[in-house]
Scaffold this active site. Structure first.
Site, mmCIF file in Angstrom:
data_model
loop_
_atom_site.group_PDB
_atom_site.id
_atom_site.type_symbol
_atom_site.label_atom_id
_atom_site.label_comp_id
_atom_site.label_asym_id
_atom_site.label_seq_id
_atom_site.Cartn_x
_atom_site.Cartn_y
_atom_site.Cartn_z
ATOM 1 N N GLU A 144 0.806 -1.224 0.000
ATOM 2 C CA GLU A 144 0.000 0.000 0.000
ATOM 3 C C GLU A 144 0.840 1.275 0.000
ATOM 4 O OE1 GLU A 144 -2.797 -0.512 3.192
ATOM 5 O OE2 GLU A 144 -3.594 -2.354 2.320
ATOM 6 N N ASP A 204 -12.341 -9.838 -1.699
ATOM 7 C CA ASP A 204 -13.688 -9.913 -1.147
ATOM 8 C C ASP A 204 -14.542 -8.954 -1.960
ATOM 9 O OD1 ASP A 204 -12.740 -7.516 0.068
ATOM 10 O OD2 ASP A 204 -12.560 -8.464 2.020
ATOM 11 N N GLU A 262 -6.303 -10.317 -1.876
ATOM 12 C CA GLU A 262 -7.159 -10.127 -0.694
ATOM 13 C C GLU A 262 -8.617 -10.031 -1.117
ATOM 14 O OE1 GLU A 262 -5.767 -6.992 1.891
ATOM 15 O OE2 GLU A 262 -3.668 -7.497 1.555
ATOM 16 N N ASN A 288 2.244 -4.982 -3.282
ATOM 17 C CA ASN A 288 0.822 -5.267 -3.105
ATOM 18 C C ASN A 288 0.073 -3.957 -2.871
ATOM 19 O OD1 ASN A 288 -1.183 -7.369 -2.629
ATOM 20 N ND2 ASN A 288 -1.161 -6.789 -0.453
ATOM 21 N N HIS A 322 -10.224 -5.633 -3.017
ATOM 22 C CA HIS A 322 -11.337 -5.447 -2.087
ATOM 23 C C HIS A 322 -12.374 -4.629 -2.846
ATOM 24 C CE1 HIS A 322 -9.332 -6.991 1.461
ATOM 25 N NE2 HIS A 322 -8.278 -6.225 1.215
HETATM 26 O O1 9MR Z 1 -8.114 -8.117 7.820
HETATM 27 C C1 9MR Z 1 -7.203 -7.371 8.603
HETATM 28 C C2 9MR Z 1 -7.879 -6.892 9.867
HETATM 29 O O2 9MR Z 1 -8.136 -8.008 10.730
HETATM 30 C C3 9MR Z 1 -7.006 -5.879 10.592
HETATM 31 O O3 9MR Z 1 -7.731 -5.350 11.678
HETATM 32 C C4 9MR Z 1 -6.660 -4.772 9.615
HETATM 33 C C5 9MR Z 1 -5.807 -3.717 10.260
HETATM 34 O O4 9MR Z 1 -5.367 -2.782 9.325
HETATM 35 O O5 9MR Z 1 -5.949 -5.320 8.498
HETATM 36 C C6 9MR Z 1 -6.769 -6.161 7.773
HETATM 37 O O6 9MR Z 1 -6.079 -6.633 6.617
HETATM 38 C C7 9MR Z 1 -5.696 -5.611 5.701
HETATM 39 C C8 9MR Z 1 -4.426 -6.098 5.015
HETATM 40 O O7 9MR Z 1 -3.423 -6.369 5.971
HETATM 41 C C9 9MR Z 1 -3.931 -5.044 4.026
HETATM 42 N N1 9MR Z 1 -4.964 -4.699 3.081
HETATM 43 C C10 9MR Z 1 -6.243 -4.336 3.659
HETATM 44 C C11 9MR Z 1 -6.751 -5.411 4.604
HETATM 45 C C12 9MR Z 1 -8.102 -5.024 5.149
HETATM 46 O O8 9MR Z 1 -8.024 -3.842 5.863
#
Ligand code: 9MR
Length: 508
Positions: free
Chosen positions: A157, A290, A288, A217, A257
């Protein structure tokens, strides 16, 4: 508001964020020789047959049987993030969750994606750290799991929201220096946390003889355009990064997402965007996935199952799209549960398949396109990364390589092959490099004999016959042609011990 909270708020209804190759070789063989084979009944089996992985984000408290039954790749949802495992000096701590996940993946024959090394969010004790500290962490994390991690998200990111196409204006990107002020970070005098982190990761992988591939990513980078046909500047910026730093980068992750944000929708040019990255010579992954079940503003349809089908098809249609990962098992246990974006309902190990599950399984079972779009050769030299003179010295805390250097058998007519081995108790990954002689070759095959007790379980970038004893590998469609003096690589994973491998290469 801290960035995590701000991020979560944004995510609720706006833009949002964030290897199978193991099965590619065997899958390609199956697909071409047995087109009428019965449909597979699990996501992982159907994906393997089509030549890609199908994975899931996982946590140690949710390692239910379904994880190993349906999926053949695992990404730790939170347990490998810096806020879990990094100390302020870039050391490691609290790795037990990550270890549990890696061990579970290994015993279920799943690939692992490490997530993630350099990220502005969930940085924990690394927040504000220098490049030297980040480099220390990169070395320690990569070396802890070695080749058991097939893919690492080295940088996550890096680009800002709202389709600006700019880097984030927050640590660690504020460490950037655009020396000549020309607006990019690609010149020799510039420093760039993205480039320097990849250089460090590449050094560690090379020093250890690891098979781990290094990925970048991001989210909202999925289509060539965003809603309304506006160019996707974030995707374009990611493309520029990969093109300019191609020598360090093996793979690109589209988080995918999908929601109602105009920049986060599924567009009809998703496949074309995957293809342009593939044409740079990198693997592309949907990392990732969804999909909001109510994409009322989505420009290509509202049915969740059909939207899943479109994403899977876009990946299947590009040979270098080698894996899809969904960001969790079931809606209720998802980070965005209110949008019901996943393939299962239920929870706590008791799950029910949704229409989206059946659509994905059905699409995977159709396999890759019979007439894949033509691919153009990479515009930058693939495979062999080089480290420029500005590379920082190897961190002295980096453990020495765990594998012996490759051994070179005498060349045979047309090609030679070397093997490097990464072993652990009960298993191994072998990477075989095929090098053409002075003349170009259009086909190759490699034969080697495994010690008694060793069995190949997966192969990538090659077709294979046999699993034990004398095993034969041959090129797949996209890596048979090798120019004189140039190399290509394939690999295989196995159980048992594989020492003393002597590959014999023949070419035509
Ligand atoms: O799914 C993850 C969630 O449980 C955490 O609270 C969150 C914290 O930032 O991160 C989520 O996963 C993220 C991933 O690491 C990076 N891309 C976005 C995902 C969803 O926020």
């Amino acid at each position: 508001m801290n960035s995590g909270l701000r991020r979560r708020k944004n995510i609720a209804r706006t833009a949002l964020p964030t290897a199978v190759l193991l099965l590619i070789g065997s899958a390609v063989t199956v697909q071409s020789s047995a087109p009428a084979a019965a449909a597979e009944t699990t996501l992982r089996a159907a994906a393997a047959k089509a030549g890609l992985f199908f994975g899931v984000a996982a946590s140690p408290n949710r390692l239910y049987p379904i994880v190993g039954q349906e999926f053949n790749q695992l990404t730790p949802e939170n347990d490998m993030k810096p806020d879990r495992i990094a100390t302020s000096s870039g050391g490691l701590q609290n790795t037990s969750g990550a270890d549990t996940l890696v061990n579970h993946a290994q015993s279920n024959n799943m690939l692992v994606r490490g997530h993630t090394l350099v990220w502005h969010s969930q940085a924990g004790a690394l927040q504000g750290a220098s490049q030297a500290t980040l480099n220390n962490f990169i070395g320690n994390a990569i070396n802890r799991w070695g080749s058991r991690i097939a893919y690492w998200d080295v940088v996550n990111e890096a680009l800002e929201d709202n389709n600006t196409g700019r880097r984030r204006n927050q640590w660690p990107h504020t460490m950037n220096r655009d020396a000549n002020g020309d607006g990019d970070f690609f010149d020799s005098g510039d420093t760039d946390v993205i480039r320097d982190s990849f250089i460090r990761a590449r050094q560690v992988v090379q020093a250890g003889g690891l098979t781990t591939k290094l990925c970048i990513n991001d989210y909202d980078v999925d289509g060539l355009t965003v809603q309304g046909g506006t160019p996707n500047r974030k995707a374009d910026a990611l493309y520029d990064i990969v093109r300019n730093y191609r020598q360090y980068i093996d793979c690109v992750g589209f988080q995918a997402h999908f929601n109602d944000n105009p920049n986060s929708i599924i567009t009809n040019d998703l496949q074309a965007n995957i293809q342009r990255f593939a044409d740079l010579g990198v693997e592309v992954h949907i990392t990732e996935l969804d999909i909001d079940d109510d994409l009322s503003n989505n420009d290509i349809g509202t049915g969740q199952a059909e939207n899943y089908r479109k994403v899977v098809r876009a990946c299947l249609n590009v040979a270098q799209c080698t894996g899809i990962t969904v960001w969790g098992i079931s809606d209720s246990e998802s980070w965005r549960s209110s949008e019901r974006g996943l393939l299962f309902t239920g929870g706590n190990g008791s799950y029910q398949k949704k229409a989206a599950y059946h659509a994905v399984l059905d699409e995977l079972n159709k396999g890759r396109s019979s007439t894949p779009p033509p691919t153009t050769p990479p515009t930058t030299p693939p495979v062999t990364p080089s480290v420029p003179p500005t590379t920082p010295p190897v961190d002295p805390t980096t453990p020495p390589p765990t594998t012996p250097p490759p051994t070179t058998p005498p060349p045979t007519a047309g090609c030679s092959a070397t093997v490097s081995l990464d072993s652990w108790t009960g298993g191994f990954v072998a990477t075989v490099r095929v090098t053409a002689g002075t003349a170009s070759i259009s086909r190759w095959s490699v034969q080697l004999t495994l010690p008694s007790g060793a069995t190949v379980t997966n192969t990538w970038n090659a077709n294979r016959s046999g699993t034990s004893g004398t095993v034969q590998f041959s090129n797949v469609s996209y890596n048979g042609s090798v120019n004189g003096g140039q190399s290509t690589e394939f690999g295989f994973q196995g159980v048992g011990t594989a020492t003393g491998l002597t590959p014999v290469c023949t070419a035509a």
